[in-house]
Design a protein around this motif. Structure first.
Motif, PDB file in Angstrom:
ATOM      1  N   GLU A 100      18.780  13.312   4.701  1.00 25.76           N
ATOM      2  CA  GLU A 100      17.763  12.576   4.975  1.00 25.76           C
ATOM      3  C   GLU A 100      17.013  12.368   6.800  1.00 25.76           C
ATOM      4  O   GLU A 100      15.538  12.055   6.799  1.00 25.76           O
ATOM      5  CB  GLU A 100      18.160  10.648   5.131  1.00 25.76           C
ATOM      6  CG  GLU A 100      19.291  10.686   5.668  1.00 25.76           C
ATOM      7  CD  GLU A 100      20.567  10.696   6.098  1.00 25.76           C
ATOM      8  OE1 GLU A 100      20.717  12.162   4.439  1.00 25.76           O
ATOM      9  OE2 GLU A 100      21.476  10.767   6.408  1.00 25.76           O
ATOM     10  N   ASN A 113       8.921  11.659  -0.611  1.00 27.09           N
ATOM     11  CA  ASN A 113       9.648  10.660   1.228  1.00 27.09           C
ATOM     12  C   ASN A 113       9.267  10.960   2.054  1.00 27.09           C
ATOM     13  O   ASN A 113       9.720  10.587   3.494  1.00 27.09           O
ATOM     14  CB  ASN A 113      10.673  10.445   0.896  1.00 27.09           C
ATOM     15  CG  ASN A 113      11.170   9.491  -1.071  1.00 27.09           C
ATOM     16  OD1 ASN A 113      10.046   8.390  -0.651  1.00 27.09           O
ATOM     17  ND2 ASN A 113      11.585   9.594  -1.195  1.00 27.09           N
ATOM     18  N   SER A 114       9.600  12.920   2.704  1.00 29.91           N
ATOM     19  CA  SER A 114       9.383  13.233   3.734  1.00 29.91           C
ATOM     20  C   SER A 114       8.422  13.551   4.518  1.00 29.91           C
ATOM     21  O   SER A 114       7.377  13.397   4.179  1.00 29.91           O
ATOM     22  CB  SER A 114      10.484  14.496   3.607  1.00 29.91           C
ATOM     23  OG  SER A 114      11.514  14.209   2.631  1.00 29.91           O
ATOM     24  N   ASN A 126       1.594  10.117   2.100  1.00 32.50           N
ATOM     25  CA  ASN A 126       2.681   9.173   1.019  1.00 32.50           C
ATOM     26  C   ASN A 126       2.860   7.506   1.452  1.00 32.50           C
ATOM     27  O   ASN A 126       1.777   7.335   2.196  1.00 32.50           O
ATOM     28  CB  ASN A 126       4.157   9.609   0.577  1.00 32.50           C
ATOM     29  CG  ASN A 126       4.845   9.468   2.141  1.00 32.50           C
ATOM     30  OD1 ASN A 126       4.469   8.867   3.093  1.00 32.50           O
ATOM     31  ND2 ASN A 126       5.878  10.363   2.360  1.00 32.50           N
ATOM     32  N   ASP A 127       3.505   6.804   0.928  1.00 30.24           N
ATOM     33  CA  ASP A 127       3.407   5.607   1.250  1.00 30.24           C
ATOM     34  C   ASP A 127       3.682   5.445   2.858  1.00 30.24           C
ATOM     35  O   ASP A 127       3.388   3.656   3.172  1.00 30.24           O
ATOM     36  CB  ASP A 127       4.227   4.562   0.421  1.00 30.24           C
ATOM     37  CG  ASP A 127       3.829   4.573  -0.940  1.00 30.24           C
ATOM     38  OD1 ASP A 127       2.460   5.101  -1.066  1.00 30.24           O
ATOM     39  OD2 ASP A 127       5.081   3.867  -1.745  1.00 30.24           O
ATOM     40  N   ASN A 128       4.495   6.010   2.820  1.00 31.52           N
ATOM     41  CA  ASN A 128       4.472   5.753   4.541  1.00 31.52           C
ATOM     42  C   ASN A 128       4.217   6.144   5.718  1.00 31.52           C
ATOM     43  O   ASN A 128       4.196   6.734   6.449  1.00 31.52           O
ATOM     44  CB  ASN A 128       6.432   6.924   5.035  1.00 31.52           C
ATOM     45  CG  ASN A 128       7.470   5.315   5.048  1.00 31.52           C
ATOM     46  OD1 ASN A 128       7.289   3.675   5.721  1.00 31.52           O
ATOM     47  ND2 ASN A 128       9.036   5.427   5.102  1.00 31.52           N
ATOM     48  N   GLY A 172       3.673   9.318   6.438  1.00 28.47           N
ATOM     49  CA  GLY A 172       4.366  10.440   5.949  1.00 28.47           C
ATOM     50  C   GLY A 172       4.272  11.945   6.746  1.00 28.47           C
ATOM     51  O   GLY A 172       4.040  13.469   6.291  1.00 28.47           O
TER      52      GLY A 172
END
Lengths: 270, 270
Positions: free
Chosen positions: A181, A204-205, A228-230, A232
């Protein structure tokens, strides 16, 4: 720094810009060469002028090592300056290190403890036990080369390994490593079409993306396929920003170039 | 240094031993910690005691970077000491560097010009334009990772690429690079059976071989399968030699371990 803190900074500044501090004494304004520490004075001016437009600074260690002790001292002063004055900034030691286990631990100490960077770039060739020592550091981030932006990327990274390009195998395999992670990845922007495939493997990375602008990558394409959603993404620009001007107003010129990119990013984010 | 000068030194000393100077302040004799520069004092004593038994010293940069400015200064003093006092010695900066073209040039300058090493180790993942800048330096040598001695070597290096392991592809491809005659390769000793295959691809190149002794490799096997008409091998030992003793006689203990290896090498050469 936690990933969440990085994401919050991106949202607050409406920017996911990383500025590469690759200082070449042959390229900086001449008047700085008369100062005691030209490399640091150059960085300090650039940082003061751009810190509200970017979320990350990335000194490439090669440019400091080339000047020996003086260079290493300038690197130390630069990271200390950022950490003291702008602690919200995500710092990257672009070092591309990697060695057998006990040796990688020494590199991790050099960059995470002695110099107190938030992250360091590493090379994957020596495999799991060359990278895991970096991953063991809490709230530190290890940014592994996956697909780079240079021509040589096609020598080995895109070779077919059991029906899959090597860089995909690297991404896939690294997910099983301890503390994975804490991994981010370097993915060159010159191949925006690759981002769709990469996001299937590491949705997610965070991806550190060099090669936008000077090397031909397109910001909109990278965001379209890579975000991405974050968010990223950390988009890096080095020479295009720091060498925008070459006289006494060089920092202002750099800030103008950074602002152009920040505004494009702000649009994408809204 | 030319390759021919290295070969002559090997024949004169009847040794192809490389000693790795991986200095960890937690492992060196306690009395040295009271000196102003413990890392350099340790190296100096080891070098003075072993220089006639080996042909090469290989400081691993990680161990110096971990101590920041002090460490870099000790590295500089160490290479200067060897170059001044024992100029016949082949020096290796074990740095495992590699970056895009203009950045690799900065690394090459750091190690070949600023620090004046004879050679530097590099990683192959970024391909041709990340390595060729090193190869451009005359009478300097670039030692590229092929097959390393750690467990992680099996993560990517031995993957099958079009019917051939990746490390073989790396060896093969690198032969077409400009100034490839300046290439040497890192090949781990823990897999002596691989040397036959490797010699089919690079019959004439020097191989830097870690992993003899501590990591389980066997000197006789490596020589049997890896040696060529020009010897073509540098066998590295680090911890097994430099930490042989831990009191005031540590340098003597190191010399005894080095002598054991040199005698085995002398037998092979006769």
């Amino acid at each position: 720094m936690t990933t969440q803190q990085l994401v919050e900074q991106i949202k607050a500044k409406k920017s996911f810009l990383c500025i590469g501090l690759d200082v070449d004494l042959n390229k900086i304004p001449k008047h700085l060469l008369d100062t005691e520490d030209p490399i640091f004075e150059f960085n300090k001016a650039i940082i003061d002028a751009t810190h509200d437009l970017c979320v990350s600074y990335k000194p490439n260690t090669a440019f400091y090592e080339a000047y020996g002790l003086k260079g290493w001292k300038a690197l130390e002063r630069t990271i200390n300056y950022i950490n003291e004055k702008y602690p919200e900034i995500f710092t990257i030691a672009d070092a591309k290190r990697g060695d057998i286990g006990n040796t990688s631990t020494m590199y991790a100490k050099a960059f995470f403890e002695d110099l107190a960077f938030d992250s360091v770039t590493v090379a994957p060739y020596m495999g799991k036990d060359s990278v895991e020592p970096f991953l063991a550091f809490k709230n530190k981030h290890t940014i592994m080369l996956a697909l780079t932006s240079n021509q040589g990327a096609f020598d080995f990274q895109t070779l077919d390994v059991d029906g899959k390009e090597l860089y995909k195998q690297v991404l896939e395999t690294s997910k099983s490593w301890q503390n994975s992670e804490n991994l981010m990845y370097v993915v060159g922007a010159t191949k925006a079409e690759y981002f769709t495939e990469i996001r299937k493997i590491v949705p997610n990375s965070f991806l550190l993306v060099p090669g936008v602008g000077a090397q031909g990558g397109n910001l909109q394409d990278v965001c379209k396929y890579g975000m991405n959603d974050n968010i990223g993404l950390l988009i890096n620009s080095s020479r295009g920003i720091i060498y925008a001007g070459n006289d006494e107003n060089f920092a202002k010129a750099a800030a103008e170039k950074a602002l152009e990119l920040q505004q494009q990013m702000s649009e994408v984010l809204s």
